[in-house]
Design an enzyme around this catalytic site. Structure first.
Site, mmCIF file in Angstrom:
data_model
loop_
_atom_site.group_PDB
_atom_site.id
_atom_site.type_symbol
_atom_site.label_atom_id
_atom_site.label_comp_id
_atom_site.label_asym_id
_atom_site.label_seq_id
_atom_site.Cartn_x
_atom_site.Cartn_y
_atom_site.Cartn_z
ATOM 1 N N ASP A 75 15.810 0.979 12.013
ATOM 2 C CA ASP A 75 14.631 2.097 13.172
ATOM 3 C C ASP A 75 15.740 3.390 13.950
ATOM 4 O O ASP A 75 14.782 4.806 14.431
ATOM 5 C CB ASP A 75 13.750 2.037 13.630
ATOM 6 N N ARG A 112 22.176 -13.680 4.343
ATOM 7 C CA ARG A 112 21.998 -12.237 4.031
ATOM 8 C C ARG A 112 22.960 -12.037 3.202
ATOM 9 O O ARG A 112 22.784 -11.241 2.076
ATOM 10 C CB ARG A 112 21.877 -11.641 5.309
ATOM 11 N N THR A 144 0.666 -1.582 -0.079
ATOM 12 C CA THR A 144 0.356 0.225 -0.181
ATOM 13 C C THR A 144 0.736 1.309 -0.199
ATOM 14 O O THR A 144 0.665 2.455 -0.394
ATOM 15 C CB THR A 144 -0.361 0.409 1.034
ATOM 16 N N ASN A 145 2.036 1.157 0.426
ATOM 17 C CA ASN A 145 2.923 2.546 0.638
ATOM 18 C C ASN A 145 3.863 2.561 -1.122
ATOM 19 O O ASN A 145 3.814 3.752 -1.245
ATOM 20 C CB ASN A 145 3.914 2.414 1.791
ATOM 21 N N GLU A 165 -3.321 5.093 5.993
ATOM 22 C CA GLU A 165 -4.332 6.672 6.125
ATOM 23 C C GLU A 165 -3.901 8.196 5.912
ATOM 24 O O GLU A 165 -3.678 8.398 4.947
ATOM 25 C CB GLU A 165 -5.481 6.984 5.970
ATOM 26 N N HIS A 210 7.910 4.004 9.251
ATOM 27 C CA HIS A 210 7.720 2.415 10.409
ATOM 28 C C HIS A 210 6.400 3.595 10.810
ATOM 29 O O HIS A 210 6.385 4.372 11.042
ATOM 30 C CB HIS A 210 8.818 3.131 11.118
ATOM 31 N N ILE A 221 16.081 -7.422 7.589
ATOM 32 C CA ILE A 221 17.079 -5.892 8.039
ATOM 33 C C ILE A 221 18.389 -5.925 6.770
ATOM 34 O O ILE A 221 19.069 -7.356 6.723
ATOM 35 C CB ILE A 221 17.191 -6.766 9.104
ATOM 36 N N LEU A 222 18.906 -4.915 6.701
ATOM 37 C CA LEU A 222 19.959 -4.312 6.165
ATOM 38 C C LEU A 222 21.189 -4.500 7.369
ATOM 39 O O LEU A 222 21.421 -3.508 7.826
ATOM 40 C CB LEU A 222 20.170 -3.407 5.088
ATOM 41 N N ASN A 227 13.102 4.757 4.499
ATOM 42 C CA ASN A 227 12.353 3.921 5.384
ATOM 43 C C ASN A 227 11.153 4.756 6.151
ATOM 44 O O ASN A 227 11.152 5.778 6.912
ATOM 45 C CB ASN A 227 12.793 2.701 6.386
HETATM 46 C C1 GRF Z 1 2.914 -1.419 6.936
HETATM 47 O O1 GRF Z 1 2.548 -2.154 9.120
HETATM 48 C C2 GRF Z 1 3.430 -0.004 7.301
HETATM 49 O O2 GRF Z 1 3.062 0.204 8.362
HETATM 50 C C3 GRF Z 1 4.654 -0.684 7.381
HETATM 51 O O3 GRF Z 1 5.013 -1.938 6.608
HETATM 52 C C4 GRF Z 1 3.728 -2.490 6.568
HETATM 53 C C5 GRF Z 1 3.203 -3.167 5.259
HETATM 54 O O4 GRF Z 1 2.905 -2.084 4.046
HETATM 55 N N1 GRF Z 1 4.870 -0.035 6.591
HETATM 56 P P1 GRF Z 1 2.901 -1.993 3.049
HETATM 57 O O5 GRF Z 1 1.023 -2.183 2.668
HETATM 58 O O6 GRF Z 1 2.810 -3.274 2.131
HETATM 59 O O7 GRF Z 1 3.152 -1.031 2.473
#
Ligand code: GRF
Length: 208
Positions: free
Chosen positions: A156, A71, A19-20, A183, A115, A98-99, A113
């Site tokens: 983070d 990794r 979604t991001n 959102e 968070h 984790i990188l 990133n």
């Molecule tokens: C979500 O918990 C978002 O807050 C975090 O990763 C999870 C999945 O996000 N960044 P997305 O829908 O794959 O972007």
């Protein structure tokens, strides 16, 4: 490092629903004007984010640490693919691997990133996805939110770029709170941060 074009070639790294990634794709030509989303890399072959990349005609590859045996091999392949695509900026958008400190040093101030909390609250190795919101609800905070930060060797722990607060409401479940944070904060902040960093990278290359 930059390819002389007027946009910064950017890769979005994903592991889940994307979604991001979708928020970034939707922001192209509007909020995002100085980054070209050139590549999507998923650590999971079944990530719906890959469907979103396909629908947007963005080249996408799957690189799995598990399949590659760890990794080190993962990061070697990741670096190879990023170089092959001339990538200049990396965005972690729900990316769960984790990188290493070596990798993050090599890409210092070129990895972003998102968070889903107000760092330094509810962040670090064990805080990802729904766990973040479960912890916020368990602690009883009245305000949470999201943070975009540069990625360094501390999970983070990198320099904070943007934050946005989101209200916690009575009766919130982790799923309802996660959606509100996405959102009202994540999907707004990440495109803004991509544009700001891309524009700064271009300015640094051509200060005129
Ligand atoms: C979500 O918990 C978002 O807050 C975090 O990763 C999870 C999945 O996000 N960044 P997305 O829908 O794959 O972007």
């Amino acid at each position: 490092m930059l390819n002389g074009s007027d946009k910064v070639r950017t890769a979005v790294l994903v592991s889940g629903g994307g979604t991001n990634l979708q928020a970034i794709l939707n922001a192209r030509g509007d909020v995002i004007r100085h980054a070209e989303i050139s590549l999507v890399i998923s650590s999971k072959s079944k990530a719906y984010a890959l469907e979103r990349a396909k629908n947007a005609n963005i080249p996408a590859v799957v690189i799995s640490a598990k399949a590659l045996g760890g990794r080190e091999a993962f990061e070697q392949e990741l670096q190879r693919v990023l170089e092959a695509h001339g990538i200049e900026l990396i965005v972690l958008a729900g990316f769960l691997t984790i990188l290493s400190p070596e990798f993050t040093r090599r890409w210092d101030h070129r990895i972003l990133n998102i968070h889903p909390a107000l760092i330094p609250s509810f962040c670090g190795k064990e805080y990802y996805g729904l766990h973040v919101h479960e912890a916020a609800l368990a602690r009883g905070v009245k305000v949470t939110g999201a943070t975009v930060h540069f990625v360094n060797e501390i999970p983070d722990g990198g320099e904070i770029l943007l934050q946005k607060a989101v209200e916690v409401l009575p009766g919130d479940t982790p799923e309802v709170l996660q959606r509100r944070v996405m959102e009202q904060a994540e999907w707004i902040l990440l495109p803004q941060a991509v544009e700001t960093v891309a524009a700064d990278l271009l300015k640094a290359k051509d200060p005129s």
